[in-house]
Design an enzyme around this catalytic site. Structure first.
Site, PDB file in Angstrom:
ATOM      1  N   GLU A  66       6.202   0.236   3.064  1.00  0.00           N
ATOM      2  CA  GLU A  66       7.052  -0.403   4.065  1.00  0.00           C
ATOM      3  C   GLU A  66       7.930  -1.486   3.438  1.00  0.00           C
ATOM      4  O   GLU A  66       9.078  -1.684   3.841  1.00  0.00           O
ATOM      5  CB  GLU A  66       6.190  -1.011   5.173  1.00  0.00           C
ATOM      6  CG  GLU A  66       5.487   0.004   6.053  1.00  0.00           C
ATOM      7  CD  GLU A  66       4.170   0.489   5.473  1.00  0.00           C
ATOM      8  OE1 GLU A  66       3.468   1.274   6.142  1.00  0.00           O
ATOM      9  OE2 GLU A  66       3.830   0.089   4.331  1.00  0.00           O
ATOM     10  N   ARG A 293      -3.488   5.773  -5.615  1.00  0.00           N
ATOM     11  CA  ARG A 293      -2.676   5.016  -4.663  1.00  0.00           C
ATOM     12  C   ARG A 293      -3.067   3.544  -4.636  1.00  0.00           C
ATOM     13  O   ARG A 293      -2.211   2.673  -4.477  1.00  0.00           O
ATOM     14  CB  ARG A 293      -2.845   5.629  -3.260  1.00  0.00           C
ATOM     15  CG  ARG A 293      -2.153   4.864  -2.134  1.00  0.00           C
ATOM     16  CD  ARG A 293      -0.650   4.963  -2.240  1.00  0.00           C
ATOM     17  NE  ARG A 293       0.007   4.294  -1.132  1.00  0.00           N
ATOM     18  CZ  ARG A 293       0.280   2.995  -1.061  1.00  0.00           C
ATOM     19  NH1 ARG A 293      -0.094   2.211  -2.066  1.00  0.00           N
ATOM     20  NH2 ARG A 293       0.890   2.465  -0.034  1.00  0.00           N
ATOM     21  N   LEU A 370       7.317  11.370  -0.417  1.00  0.00           N
ATOM     22  CA  LEU A 370       7.758  12.232  -1.514  1.00  0.00           C
ATOM     23  C   LEU A 370       9.219  12.003  -1.895  1.00  0.00           C
ATOM     24  O   LEU A 370       9.734  12.621  -2.826  1.00  0.00           O
ATOM     25  CB  LEU A 370       7.549  13.703  -1.152  1.00  0.00           C
ATOM     26  CG  LEU A 370       8.180  14.248   0.142  1.00  0.00           C
ATOM     27  CD1 LEU A 370       9.650  14.524   0.007  1.00  0.00           C
ATOM     28  CD2 LEU A 370       7.452  15.500   0.590  1.00  0.00           C
TER      29      LEU A 370
END
Length: 463
Positions: A66, A293, A370
């Site tokens: 974000e 991640r 992606l």
């Protein structure tokens, strides 16, 4: 507001207030793995060390993705209105670290307060923002109600609401309904997102909001980092070239992997290797680049890979990326896996890799973004679970930049097929550029909408 909604918000506020001691315990526990969570803890409760101020464009970007998305339109906004100061808020350590990179003189960065009436009121009284912009999904009942009471217009930008989250919000409509209806405007990514948000009472339609597209399609090309990735790839291929692998070993990537996916990848890769050996072939052994991640999992992932019998080298052992002559040490040249244990280097990783498997999509986690891979001309193989990026995933497939498979075993096989078919891989790389060119422009539309609300929120004496 109806009495039932006031009652619901009152009960919610009471529960969230009572849970504040648990938040302190959670932050202390999380901080043992990620020290960033121990930074400025009192900000989480609406107590700030910076001087009180007012007139901010407040942007809340909860985490890494974000924050990067917010920066795409904020950079354009600064070009048009360099006088506007940004108040950045975040919820995760990675988001705050990324936001720090985008601070400019006059900006301020703090944690978003816990969603209880007291912390929210203290936050709004301390900073007195002129306009608030929440990125993507961050709609919190006490926060929205606090902004309404304080007279702070609140937008939801680059807004998305997948079908699963929409069903959950419908079950909690007594609480979610007032929160979404309390927003001043919503800038939705897609028509589907707009429809779902509209059913919850969110002000999606013009002039309050609209369907803007996904600002992540406006991701800037990072020629420096991408070029370094390609330079390191060329050095890798030269260092690993041999009589049986004249072009050097290829590099494949498992990008932004989530817990459980690395173990599934180990099983898939072991099965693939056994199958090809059993067929009497001599497969070209790729270097697998695995980038978890979440940074707190780097050590655990390395341990898992080593337990699987794989030779692992960490990105951090390679030294600076901008070395005049990239050098792959002997341990790296013999490795099976390069573990991406760094932050902020995804363009380099995508420049290094020839094909990426999309983490978060092989378990029911919704997938990862992606679009950055496409910006680096790195085609993607994704699993069945991309509900967080449903439209972007389908657009990538339509452009030829991505393919969907049912599981990691098929993903590994498909990536190897692309390596074995250079013309097909080249077409997929061209599809990456087609994807971005077709869907660009949302960041500029977002800036137009935010500035329109900024001007509407000006004090009466300044209009």
């Amino acid at each position: 507001m109806r009495w039932s909604e006031r009652l619901a918000l009152g009960l919610y506020g009471g529960v969230m207030t009572a849970l504040q001691p648990l938040l302190r315990r959670k932050l202390a526990s999380r901080g043992r793995q990620e020290p960033g969570y121990l930074e400025a803890i009192e900000e989480r409760f609406g107590r700030y060390a910076v001087e009180p101020s007012q007139g901010w464009l407040w942007v809340h970007a909860v985490s890494l993705g974000e924050t990067r998305a917010a920066a795409l339109w904020i950079d354009r906004l600064r070009e048009r209105r360099p006088d506007i100061r940004i108040l950045w808020t975040h919820g995760t350590a990675t988001g705050r670290a990324e936001g720090r990179r985008h601070l400019r003189p006059g900006d301020v960065q703090v944690w978003l307060p816990w969603d209880a009436p007291g912390p929210v009121q203290r936050f709004l009284a301390h900073f007195r923002p002129r306009l608030g912009v929440l990125m993507e999904t961050e709609v919190w009942p006490a926060l929205v109600q606090g902004c309404r009471t304080a007279g702070v217009p609140l937008l939801l930008a680059n807004a998305r609401l997948n079908a699963r989250s929409w069903r959950r919000a419908q079950r909690l409509r007594w609480l979610a309904g007032p929160a979404y209806a309390g927003l001043s405007g919503v800038l939705a990514q897609t028509a589907g997102d707009a429809d779902r948000l509209r059913t919850l009472g969110a002000p999606v339609d013009p002039p309050a909001g609209g369907t803007m597209g996904n600002v992540k399609f406006d991701v800037p090309w990072h020629p420096g980092a991408w070029g370094l990735g390609r330079t390191w790839r060329a050095a890798w291929q030269a260092a690993t070239a041999a009589s049986d692998v004249p072009g050097g070993r290829p590099i494949l990537m498992l990008a932004s992997s989530r817990e459980g996916e690395e173990a599934a990848w180990c099983d898939a890769w072991r099965a693939q290797a056994q199958t090809t050996r059993g067929a009497g072939t001599c497969p070209i052994r790729p270097l697998w680049l695995i980038v978890p991640r979440h940074p707190q999992r780097f050590d655990a992932v390395e341990a898992l890979l080593r337990q699987a019998g794989l030779r692992v080298v960490r990105r951090s052992t390679l030294g600076p990326l901008d070395a005049a002559e990239p050098v792959w040490p002997p341990a790296a040249r013999e490795a099976d896996v390069l573990l991406g244990d760094s932050l902020g280097e995804m363009p380099w990783y995508y420049g290094l890799a020839q094909v990426a498997l999309l983490g978060g999509s092989f378990a029911p986690l919704g997938g990862q973004n992606l679009i950055e891979a496409a910006a680096c001309e790195c085609p993607v193989v994704m699993g069945p679970h991309t509900f967080n990026f449903a439209e972007a995933s389908e657009a990538a497939i339509a452009a030829g930049a991505a393919e969907r498979v049912p599981d990691l075993a098929n993903a590994v096989a498909r990536a190897l097929d692309w390596l074995a078919d250079p013309p097909a891989l080249a077409r997929a790389q061209a599809g990456c550029q087609t994807l971005l060119q077709t869907h660009a422009g949302a960041a500029a539309r977002c800036v137009d909408a935010v500035l329109r609300w900024w001007d509407l929120s000006a004090p009466a004496a300044a209009r």
